[in-house]
Design a protein around this motif. Structure first.
Motif, PDB file in Angstrom:
ATOM      1  N   GLN A 750      -3.549  26.362  16.241  1.00 47.98           N
ATOM      2  CA  GLN A 750      -3.160  25.245  17.106  1.00 47.98           C
ATOM      3  C   GLN A 750      -4.312  24.884  18.049  1.00 47.98           C
ATOM      4  O   GLN A 750      -4.654  23.711  18.229  1.00 47.98           O
ATOM      5  CB  GLN A 750      -1.930  25.607  17.942  1.00 47.98           C
ATOM      6  CG  GLN A 750      -0.622  25.668  17.182  1.00 47.98           C
ATOM      7  CD  GLN A 750       0.525  26.045  18.108  1.00 47.98           C
ATOM      8  OE1 GLN A 750       1.101  27.115  17.992  1.00 47.98           O
ATOM      9  NE2 GLN A 750       0.836  25.164  19.035  1.00 47.98           N
ATOM     10  N   ALA A 751      -4.892  25.894  18.664  1.00 47.31           N
ATOM     11  CA  ALA A 751      -6.002  25.659  19.596  1.00 47.31           C
ATOM     12  C   ALA A 751      -7.192  25.050  18.875  1.00 47.31           C
ATOM     13  O   ALA A 751      -7.921  24.217  19.434  1.00 47.31           O
ATOM     14  CB  ALA A 751      -6.401  26.975  20.271  1.00 47.31           C
ATOM     15  N   LEU A 752      -7.381  25.454  17.600  1.00 52.43           N
ATOM     16  CA  LEU A 752      -8.523  24.957  16.844  1.00 52.43           C
ATOM     17  C   LEU A 752      -8.423  23.455  16.600  1.00 52.43           C
ATOM     18  O   LEU A 752      -9.442  22.777  16.423  1.00 52.43           O
ATOM     19  CB  LEU A 752      -8.589  25.709  15.502  1.00 52.43           C
ATOM     20  CG  LEU A 752      -9.891  25.609  14.700  1.00 52.43           C
ATOM     21  CD1 LEU A 752     -11.053  26.210  15.484  1.00 52.43           C
ATOM     22  CD2 LEU A 752      -9.730  26.318  13.362  1.00 52.43           C
ATOM     23  N   SER A 753      -7.212  22.927  16.634  1.00 49.76           N
ATOM     24  CA  SER A 753      -7.047  21.488  16.400  1.00 49.76           C
ATOM     25  C   SER A 753      -7.689  20.670  17.516  1.00 49.76           C
ATOM     26  O   SER A 753      -7.990  19.485  17.330  1.00 49.76           O
ATOM     27  CB  SER A 753      -5.557  21.139  16.279  1.00 49.76           C
ATOM     28  OG  SER A 753      -4.915  21.263  17.538  1.00 49.76           O
ATOM     29  N   ARG A 754      -7.896  21.280  18.688  1.00 51.59           N
ATOM     30  CA  ARG A 754      -8.514  20.579  19.815  1.00 51.59           C
ATOM     31  C   ARG A 754      -9.922  21.103  20.099  1.00 51.59           C
ATOM     32  O   ARG A 754     -10.472  20.853  21.182  1.00 51.59           O
ATOM     33  CB  ARG A 754      -7.658  20.753  21.076  1.00 51.59           C
ATOM     34  CG  ARG A 754      -6.390  19.945  21.035  1.00 51.59           C
ATOM     35  CD  ARG A 754      -5.356  20.461  22.027  1.00 51.59           C
ATOM     36  NE  ARG A 754      -5.813  20.480  23.400  1.00 51.59           N
ATOM     37  CZ  ARG A 754      -5.721  19.435  24.241  1.00 51.59           C
ATOM     38  NH1 ARG A 754      -5.235  18.286  23.810  1.00 51.59           N
ATOM     39  NH2 ARG A 754      -6.117  19.541  25.493  1.00 51.59           N
ATOM     40  N   ALA A 755     -10.516  21.812  19.152  1.00 49.90           N
ATOM     41  CA  ALA A 755     -11.839  22.392  19.375  1.00 49.90           C
ATOM     42  C   ALA A 755     -12.917  21.452  18.825  1.00 49.90           C
ATOM     43  O   ALA A 755     -12.687  20.688  17.886  1.00 49.90           O
ATOM     44  CB  ALA A 755     -11.945  23.749  18.696  1.00 49.90           C
ATOM     45  N   GLU A 820       1.867  17.906  23.057  1.00 50.66           N
ATOM     46  CA  GLU A 820       0.697  18.559  22.459  1.00 50.66           C
ATOM     47  C   GLU A 820       1.119  19.491  21.328  1.00 50.66           C
ATOM     48  O   GLU A 820       0.452  19.538  20.273  1.00 50.66           O
ATOM     49  CB  GLU A 820      -0.069  19.314  23.539  1.00 50.66           C
ATOM     50  CG  GLU A 820      -0.743  18.373  24.547  1.00 50.66           C
ATOM     51  CD  GLU A 820      -1.187  19.065  25.824  1.00 50.66           C
ATOM     52  OE1 GLU A 820      -0.954  20.300  25.943  1.00 50.66           O
ATOM     53  OE2 GLU A 820      -1.731  18.392  26.705  1.00 50.66           O
ATOM     54  N   PHE A 821       2.219  20.218  21.499  1.00 47.21           N
ATOM     55  CA  PHE A 821       2.676  21.117  20.450  1.00 47.21           C
ATOM     56  C   PHE A 821       3.162  20.341  19.217  1.00 47.21           C
ATOM     57  O   PHE A 821       2.939  20.760  18.069  1.00 47.21           O
ATOM     58  CB  PHE A 821       3.796  22.027  20.974  1.00 47.21           C
ATOM     59  CG  PHE A 821       3.286  23.323  21.547  1.00 47.21           C
ATOM     60  CD1 PHE A 821       2.316  23.326  22.543  1.00 47.21           C
ATOM     61  CD2 PHE A 821       3.752  24.541  21.089  1.00 47.21           C
ATOM     62  CE1 PHE A 821       1.836  24.514  23.063  1.00 47.21           C
ATOM     63  CE2 PHE A 821       3.271  25.741  21.601  1.00 47.21           C
ATOM     64  CZ  PHE A 821       2.311  25.723  22.587  1.00 47.21           C
ATOM     65  N   VAL A 822       3.811  19.210  19.453  1.00 46.52           N
ATOM     66  CA  VAL A 822       4.239  18.383  18.328  1.00 46.52           C
ATOM     67  C   VAL A 822       3.029  17.919  17.533  1.00 46.52           C
ATOM     68  O   VAL A 822       3.001  17.991  16.289  1.00 46.52           O
ATOM     69  CB  VAL A 822       5.063  17.176  18.815  1.00 46.52           C
ATOM     70  CG1 VAL A 822       5.231  16.146  17.686  1.00 46.52           C
ATOM     71  CG2 VAL A 822       6.424  17.620  19.308  1.00 46.52           C
ATOM     72  N   ASN A 843      -4.540  13.240  21.512  1.00 44.16           N
ATOM     73  CA  ASN A 843      -3.113  13.245  21.190  1.00 44.16           C
ATOM     74  C   ASN A 843      -2.559  11.851  20.955  1.00 44.16           C
ATOM     75  O   ASN A 843      -1.722  11.644  20.062  1.00 44.16           O
ATOM     76  CB  ASN A 843      -2.340  13.936  22.317  1.00 44.16           C
ATOM     77  CG  ASN A 843      -2.627  15.424  22.381  1.00 44.16           C
ATOM     78  OD1 ASN A 843      -2.323  16.166  21.464  1.00 44.16           O
ATOM     79  ND2 ASN A 843      -3.233  15.859  23.475  1.00 44.16           N
ATOM     80  N   ILE A 844      -3.002  10.882  21.729  1.00 46.73           N
ATOM     81  CA  ILE A 844      -2.457   9.529  21.589  1.00 46.73           C
ATOM     82  C   ILE A 844      -2.826   8.947  20.231  1.00 46.73           C
ATOM     83  O   ILE A 844      -1.966   8.409  19.514  1.00 46.73           O
ATOM     84  CB  ILE A 844      -2.972   8.646  22.742  1.00 46.73           C
ATOM     85  CG1 ILE A 844      -2.349   9.125  24.068  1.00 46.73           C
ATOM     86  CG2 ILE A 844      -2.658   7.182  22.495  1.00 46.73           C
ATOM     87  CD1 ILE A 844      -2.902   8.428  25.300  1.00 46.73           C
ATOM     88  N   TYR A 868       2.711   9.961  27.164  1.00 44.36           N
ATOM     89  CA  TYR A 868       1.620  10.923  27.396  1.00 44.36           C
ATOM     90  C   TYR A 868       0.572  10.330  28.348  1.00 44.36           C
ATOM     91  O   TYR A 868       0.097  11.002  29.259  1.00 44.36           O
ATOM     92  CB  TYR A 868       0.968  11.299  26.068  1.00 44.36           C
ATOM     93  CG  TYR A 868       0.006  12.468  26.169  1.00 44.36           C
ATOM     94  CD1 TYR A 868       0.493  13.769  26.332  1.00 44.36           C
ATOM     95  CD2 TYR A 868      -1.371  12.286  26.103  1.00 44.36           C
ATOM     96  CE1 TYR A 868      -0.378  14.853  26.426  1.00 44.36           C
ATOM     97  CE2 TYR A 868      -2.245  13.354  26.195  1.00 44.36           C
ATOM     98  CZ  TYR A 868      -1.744  14.639  26.365  1.00 44.36           C
ATOM     99  OH  TYR A 868      -2.605  15.712  26.459  1.00 44.36           O
ATOM    100  N   ARG A 869       0.245   9.050  28.127  1.00 44.38           N
ATOM    101  CA  ARG A 869      -0.727   8.400  29.020  1.00 44.38           C
ATOM    102  C   ARG A 869      -0.164   8.336  30.444  1.00 44.38           C
ATOM    103  O   ARG A 869      -0.878   8.616  31.412  1.00 44.38           O
ATOM    104  CB  ARG A 869      -1.045   6.997  28.517  1.00 44.38           C
ATOM    105  CG  ARG A 869      -1.983   6.234  29.448  1.00 44.38           C
ATOM    106  CD  ARG A 869      -2.331   4.854  28.931  1.00 44.38           C
ATOM    107  NE  ARG A 869      -3.235   4.930  27.796  1.00 44.38           N
ATOM    108  CZ  ARG A 869      -2.906   4.609  26.552  1.00 44.38           C
ATOM    109  NH1 ARG A 869      -1.664   4.208  26.277  1.00 44.38           N
ATOM    110  NH2 ARG A 869      -3.776   4.697  25.570  1.00 44.38           N
ATOM    111  N   GLN A 870       1.099   7.982  30.578  1.00 43.20           N
ATOM    112  CA  GLN A 870       1.688   7.878  31.922  1.00 43.20           C
ATOM    113  C   GLN A 870       1.758   9.243  32.608  1.00 43.20           C
ATOM    114  O   GLN A 870       1.503   9.359  33.810  1.00 43.20           O
ATOM    115  CB  GLN A 870       3.087   7.266  31.837  1.00 43.20           C
ATOM    116  CG  GLN A 870       3.101   5.805  31.419  1.00 43.20           C
ATOM    117  CD  GLN A 870       2.314   4.937  32.385  1.00 43.20           C
ATOM    118  OE1 GLN A 870       1.262   4.405  32.047  1.00 43.20           O
ATOM    119  NE2 GLN A 870       2.798   4.820  33.600  1.00 43.20           N
ATOM    120  N   PHE A 871       2.126  10.277  31.833  1.00 43.60           N
ATOM    121  CA  PHE A 871       2.173  11.621  32.405  1.00 43.60           C
ATOM    122  C   PHE A 871       0.784  12.032  32.920  1.00 43.60           C
ATOM    123  O   PHE A 871       0.663  12.624  33.985  1.00 43.60           O
ATOM    124  CB  PHE A 871       2.645  12.634  31.361  1.00 43.60           C
ATOM    125  CG  PHE A 871       4.114  12.518  31.012  1.00 43.60           C
ATOM    126  CD1 PHE A 871       4.978  11.747  31.776  1.00 43.60           C
ATOM    127  CD2 PHE A 871       4.631  13.194  29.914  1.00 43.60           C
ATOM    128  CE1 PHE A 871       6.325  11.648  31.452  1.00 43.60           C
ATOM    129  CE2 PHE A 871       5.973  13.106  29.589  1.00 43.60           C
ATOM    130  CZ  PHE A 871       6.809  12.328  30.359  1.00 43.60           C
TER     131      PHE A 871
END
Length: 911
Positions: A750-755, A820-822, A843-844, A868-871
């Motif tokens: 999961q973390a690798l998806s954002r690496a 993010e998990f989704v 993510n967007i 997500y953008r608003q958060f």
């Protein structure tokens, strides 16, 4: 040859007659003048002329075995070359063949050559009597000639004094020479030897003979002036700067440059002595922090000069002093030097000794308006050329344009102008210089300190009133200089009359308390009301900004930058940082601690600029994160390049090493205070590689995270590396691949998806990206994957309990972590069939791609992307006001939270 200079210069006519009487075959006669006129005059041609002129003297001294026998011929040869050079420059200038730069650099090159030759003649004479001078360790040492002012800046004018300061290494004595009886002749203290050497050098250059002089030598800029010794040792100079150095001397030493040595100590000695001198002079001239007290020092110095000019003007009614008068050369030089003294400690790019180069740098940086810099540069060229024309007339050390109209008309013609064009051009130039200079040095107007204004700040609230009284009672306030206390009261009164909110005033008082020990910052805010207005605006808007500014008050200077709101060119930013790092040396070696501070100061400044732009509404939260992420990437690259040379075990010039970013940095969602999640990888088969890269990783982590006097760059988290805290700090690419394929947990994928690759060796970066995509694209059993992801989400939720009635934007169900998990589940479950999900696009973008692929409802994907953008926007706003948690009233995000929960249910609760 027909000489146009004859019509304008009495000096030229007299010199021409003398050269003609000398004979056409003389090496320093009319033939040399004609040769010099024929082509641009550079240092090589000057060196050749000086060498040829001194050859008879050297040969005579060698023939008789007595260095002193050549002294008269050296003095004569130098003077005659000077005469030829002056004539050639006058002719080339009047013909329009020599631009200002050629005239100035030629005179400076001549000063360099003749000072060296005079020193070496004097050294040969004295060494023949006493032997060479030694330092305290018994090593030969040289006398250095430091040119000050225009001589140090390559800007010498044609009839200038040569301002010299003579420096030697340290106390010692001469080595002595054997006498006829086999004993040793009397030794001299090295200081006495150097004193005699300097006196003899000056005599060879300055004593008038039938051939004139070479340069008038002025040594009054040495420590203690005329009352101090003619020569100074390096320890003496350092002590003087530390205990007695005055502000105006910082301006004088700014242009100081070694132009000659006595040639007694052998190869390498001069370079070593110059490094030692630089290590003493640089911290005296350039302070680590912005020094706005220099404005007051320059005002005082300028007033002294103006008073002297007024006294002289009584005797020269109607004349114009193009150097020292209003709107003259000195005001242009002062403008450039002021910014150099104030800012040069932080920006080595402003340390160029040349006036025109400095004006260009000030314009490039937005410190001086482009139009003002251009006006000053144009005026400088006109005024300097006018100065030269005046001096060419009679070789007189004067800067006064005569009042007589006929004399002025002749000067105009020398410049290729008509009197009708020259006079208005001169007036316009001087008016522009005067305007810019007066604006620069205009003292801040005193604020009205009537009872209402003085009480305005305190009247905002009882809290503010109590804080102001506490400030005034503080020992540091009471011990501050009177002008500093007055400036503080001005700041408080000014703030009170601007209608500031209580929180802005309280934070201003916090800031004042933080900088009381550095009155330069108080002076800056008093000097520039617009800077104070920007400060108050920042302090009122965001507590994080207020705290950041209070921790790093050096950033106050950024508020004066005319380009503060312009988007940064990060390549240019990195180039500037590298130049500043290269300049941070100590005795010729990299100053590691200072370089760490330099990087921190540069990073803080850029973060602050971005913060100001952010609060002005110039960027979306995504753009802010993009900027912060690129900034972090470039800092990482700089840090790797700085740390690798510090690794003793390094075995190659460039490391085969890469920094891989995870988490917020990996997803380019970095915030102002985000940690950096990093994994280090190398690809190097050398047997020494593991130890070298392990040491590099340790140094890099320390370089980035250590707190120094300038603060900290980043908190570093290395726990995402293979095997976490139990694993090695750095892995080979092969080991990383094996771990990810055989041992990694689902959450690590999961973390690798954002690496992503952030800095270091780009080939390793490309190999990492290929491996990342291959691992993410492996087919996975959806149900088992779903269970793993849900279990990890539950574990994270339990680790961040929220016992308030507020909604935690990040950790609560329906918040950012759910989104993010989704997305991570979608990447791991479907990218083997949908490679468009493999990109680290954020993510967007990935939500929209999943919707377009039919993996989730496209409308719901768009709504969750919006959520997500608003958060993130809400989280950003809350964090700027220093909240410990990003929590908001649940009703403000109710619909968005429901959309997130609906997506979570559709993706991770479906069976």
């Amino acid at each position: 040859m027909t000489y146009r200079a004859e019509a304008f210069s009495g000096y030229f006519r007299r010199s021409l007659a003398a050269l003609q009487a000398r004979g056409a075959d003389s090496p320093d006669g009319i033939g040399l003048v004609d040769a010099l006129i024929s082509a641009p005059i550079d240092s090589a041609r000057i060196e050749s002329a000086v060498t040829d002129a001194l050859r008879p003297a050297r040969e005579e001294a060698a023939r008789v075995g007595d260095p002193s026998a050549g002294g008269p011929a050296v003095a004569r040869g130098l003077r005659r070359v000077r005469q030829c050079l002056m004539m050639a420059l006058a002719e080339r200038d009047i013909r329009g063949l020599a631009p200002l730069e050629e005239v100035c650099t030629a005179m400076t090159a001549f000063a360099t050559a003749v000072t060296r030759e005079a020193m070496r003649q004097a050294a040969a004479e004295l060494s023949a009597q006493f032997g060479r001078p030694l330092d305290g360790s018994g090593q030969p040492q040289d006398l250095l000639a430091v040119a000050m002012g225009k001589g140090g800046a390559d800007e010498l004018n044609v009839s200038s004094d040569l301002d010299l300061v003579f420096i030697f290494r340290e106390a010692g004595e001469t080595e002595g020479l054997p006498d006829a009886d086999g004993g040793t002749r009397r030794r001299l203290p090295s200081a006495e030897f150097m004193h005699r050497l300097a006196r003899r050098t000056i005599q060879l250059l300055a004593d008038p003979t039938q051939d004139g002089f070479v340069f008038r030598v002025d040594t009054r800029l040495r420590p203690n002036g005329d009352s101090g010794p003619l020569v100074a040792s390096l320890p003496m100079l350092e002590d003087y700067f530390y205990s007695q150095g005055r502000e105006w001397e910082r301006f004088a030493w700014l242009k100081g440059r070694v132009i000659a040595d006595s040639g007694m100590a052998g190869d390498g000695a001069r370079a070593r002595d110059e490094r030692m001198l630089e290590s003493i002079v640089t911290p005296f001239v350039y302070r680590r922090y912005l020094d706005f007290r220099a404005f007051d020092a320059l005002r005082e110095l300028h007033e002294l000069i103006r008073a002297e000019v007024r006294r002289r003007s009584v005797r020269n009614s109607g004349s114009i002093d193009v150097k020292l008068g209003r709107g003259g050369i000195r005001e242009i030089e002062f403008t450039a030097q002021l910014f150099q003294v104030v800012r040069g400690g932080r920006d080595p790019g402003l340390r160029d000794r040349r006036t025109l180069a400095t004006l260009a740098s000030l314009s490039e940086r937005g410190i001086l308006a482009e139009a003002d810099a251009r006006a000053l540069a144009e005026a400088y060229v006109l005024l300097r050329r006018t100065e030269h024309a005046i001096q060419f007339r009679e070789d007189a050390q004067t800067h006064r344009l005569p009042a007589d109209p006929q004399e002025r008309a002749l000067v105009a013609q020398m410049l290729g102008l008509s009197p009708e064009a020259f006079e208005p051009a001169l007036d316009r130039a001087r008016a522009e210089v005067q305007r810019v200079f007066d604006d620069l040095l205009r003292a801040p107007e005193a604020e009205p300190m009537d009872e209402t204004a003085a009480a305005a700040a305190a009247a905002v609230s009882e809290n503010v009133g109590r804080r102001i009284e506490a400030l005034r009672e503080a020992p540091r306030y009471r011990g501050a200089r009177e002008e500093t206390r007055a400036a503080i009261e001005t700041l408080l009164a000014r703030a009170g009359t601007q209608g500031c909110e209580e929180r802005a005033l309280l934070r201003l008082i916090d800031l004042i308390e933080a900088v009381l020990g550095r009155p330069a910052y108080i002076a800056l805010l008093a000097q520039y009301p617009q800077a104070q207005s920007r400060v108050l605006k920042l302090l009122g808007r965001a507590k994080w900004a207020a705290d950041y500014l209070t921790r790093h008050p050096i950033l106050l200077d950024e508020l004066l930058d005319g380009q503060l709101l312009e988007v940064t060119d990060y390549a240019a930013w990195e180039k500037g940082v590298r130049e500043a790092l290269a300049a941070a040396t100590l005795n010729g070696q990299p100053d590691v601690e200072r370089r760490m501070d330099v990087a921190r100061e540069a990073h803080h400044a850029q973060v602050f600029r971005l913060l100001v732009q952010d609060l002005e509404g110039l960027h979306s939260v995504e753009r802010v994160s993009d900027h912060l992420s690129e900034l972090a990437d470039r800092v990482l690259q700089v840090a790797i390049d700085e740390c690798w040379p510090l690794v003793r075990q390094r075995h190659r010039e460039r490391p085969r090493f890469a920094a891989i970013a995870y988490g917020r940095l990996g997803g380019k969602e970095l915030g102002y205070a985000s940690d950096l999640d990093l994994v280090f990888i190398h690809q190097d088969e050398d047997e020494r590689a593991p130890e070298a890269y392990s040491m590099l990783s340790q140094r890099l982590a320390t370089w980035l995270s250590a707190r120094t006097a300038a603060g900290q760059l980043f908190e570093i988290d290395l726990r995402l590396r293979p095997n976490g805290n139990a694993g090695l700090l750095v892995s080979s690419l092969g080991a990383f691949q094996t771990y990810q394929r055989e041992s990694a947990w689902v959450w690590e994928h999961q973390a690798l998806s954002r690496a992503r690759f952030a800095a270091g060796d780009t080939e390793i970066g490309a190999a990492f990206e290929a491996e990342r995509r291959a691992i993410l694209a492996r087919p996975r059993e959806p149900a088992a994957l779903r269970d793993e992801v849900v279990a990890m989400r539950r574990k994270m939720h339990e680790g961040h309990p929220n016992r308030t009635a507020l909604f935690d934007l990040k950790h609560d169900a329906g918040g950012m972590v759910d989104i993010e998990f989704v997305v991570q589940y979608l990447v791991l479950a479907h990218s083997h069939r949908h490679p468009e999900l493999l990109d680290n696009a954020g993510n967007i973008a990935l939500l929209r791609r999943a919707g377009a692929a039919g993996l989730i409802d496209a409308g719901l994907a768009e709504r969750v992307a919006h959520a997500y953008r608003q958060f993130r926007e809400l989280q950003h706003t809350v964090r700027l006001n220093d909240a410990s948690f990003a929590r908001v009233p649940p009703e403000t995000v109710g619909a968005m939270r429901q959309d997130v929960r609906a997506l979570w249910s559709a993706v991770l609760e479906a069976r």
